[in-house]
Design an enzyme around this catalytic site. Structure first.
Site, short mmCIF file in Angstrom:
data_model
loop_
_atom_site.label_atom_id
_atom_site.label_comp_id
_atom_site.label_asym_id
_atom_site.label_seq_id
_atom_site.Cartn_x
_atom_site.Cartn_y
_atom_site.Cartn_z
N PRO A 1 40.32 36.20 46.99
CA PRO A 1 39.06 36.25 47.72
C PRO A 1 37.89 35.68 46.92
CG PRO A 1 40.12 38.41 47.62
CD PRO A 1 40.81 37.53 46.66
N GLU A 2 37.36 34.61 47.41
CA GLU A 2 36.09 34.12 46.90
C GLU A 2 35.07 34.28 48.02
OE1 GLU A 2 35.49 30.86 44.48
OE2 GLU A 2 37.42 30.92 43.48
N HIS B 1 49.75 49.95 48.55
CA HIS B 1 48.50 49.60 47.89
C HIS B 1 47.28 49.80 48.80
CE1 HIS B 1 50.86 48.16 44.58
NE2 HIS B 1 51.48 47.30 45.34
N ARG C 1 46.64 44.49 42.96
CA ARG C 1 46.32 44.37 41.54
C ARG C 1 45.16 45.26 41.11
NH1 ARG C 1 47.32 37.87 40.91
NH2 ARG C 1 49.09 37.91 42.31
N ARG D 1 20.64 24.59 27.58
CA ARG D 1 21.90 25.33 27.41
C ARG D 1 23.02 24.38 27.02
NH1 ARG D 1 21.46 30.41 29.80
NH2 ARG D 1 23.43 30.80 28.77
#
Length: 271
Positions: A2-3, A90, A108, A151
């Site tokens: 999932p993004e 799960h 997970r 940076r």
DNA sequence: CGTGTGCCCTGACAGC
DNA sequence: TGCTGTCAGGGCACAC
């Protein structure tokens, strides 16, 4: 995995079934994913009415009529199963309304759940330091140029930093950099404003395309089994090591590690 | 403050 | 067939 687009798809799908509905029953099967569930989660949600759902970065928000919001993060393997026929080992949290059940399944256990006063959402630690939404007006080339100034860290890793832009993950950073023709190794501070002007629209378009693709999986919500399908798309670089670049004059996609994670890119198109 | 590393967890898959 | 090793993902703690 999932993004942001998957979270957006999930939130829209849940909203269709949950908005305006009262949660009649809350079952906690296992109270710890990455963090323990808030101890009062059953009490806080049982009997509450869901006012709306929304998304911030990769977090889903379920707002109740009790000035309390349940925040969920799907981690790597999390998903909501709607009206599952069989329980899954799960399924850590199950919500039930009069007509449907919703199981938060995360093999997970990288995800987590929290409860926050809705009026204090912006002070929630993960949100407090968060950068602008990649699909909102606040993400501009100028914003990135300012955040990147001086940076030395690579532009790839800087884009994964949620304080700079909130909601980009490994897949979409790789894809957006390829689309914009920017070398992921390049020091963030050395990426030109011109390149960032190419990058920002590509970030938006790759996310929007994926949400549209994910939108097709919204139809899955209507299925009796309610199985949540994640969109499948053809990536240009992600996971395509040793394959040909999709550009006509492109090279061979290569993979290397940055910050302990894989980056895929085309050495010819991204210089 | 900026930067780099390792850990959390499980399942899929490759190779023996 | 079963074993071992590797990898994927996001966020955070911690060290320098």
């Amino acid at each position: 995995m999932p993004e942001l687009p998957e979270v957006e798809t999930t939130v829209r799908g849940l909203a269709r079934f949950l908005e305006g509905e009262r949660i009649l029953r809350v079952q906690v099967n296992r109270p710890d994913m990455r963090r323990r569930f808030p101890p009062d989660i059953v009490q806080a949600l049982t009997g509450a009415r869901v006012q709306s759902l929304s998304r911030r970065a990769k977090y889903g928000l379920l707002h109740t009529d009790r000035d309390r919001t349940m925040i969920f993060h799907l981690g790597m393997s999390g998903r909501w199963r709607i009206d599952p026929e069989e329980p899954d080992k799960h399924d850590h949290l199950v919500l039930e309304t009069a007509d449907h059940s919703f199981a938060l399944c995360d093999p997970r256990r990288f995800g987590w759940v929290d409860l926050v006063d809705t009026s204090a959402l912006e002070a929630w630690p993960a949100f407090a330091a968060m950068g602008p939404e990649p699909l909102g007006d606040a993400l501009t080339a100028r914003h990135l140029h300012l955040a990147f100034a001086g940076r030395k860290q690579s532009v790839k890793l800087m884009l994964l930093d949620q304080r700079i832009v909130a909601g980009l993950g490994n897949i979409y950073v790789c894809e957006a950099l390829w689309r914009a023709g920017i070398n992921p190794r390049k020091a963030a501070g050395r990426v030109s404003l011109k390149a960032l002007n190419r990058l920002v629209p590509e970030i938006r378009s790759v996310l929007e395309q994926s949400i549209r693709d994910g939108g097709s999986s919204l139809r899955d919500y209507a299925r009796p089994d309610g199985e949540l399908g994640y969109f499948a798309t053809r990536f240009d670089v992600y996971g395509r090591e040793e394959e040909d670049c999709h550009r006509e004059d492109g090279g061979v996609i290569r993979r290397f590690a940055q910050g302990g994670r894989s980056t895929w890119y085309c050495p010819r198109c991204q210089r």
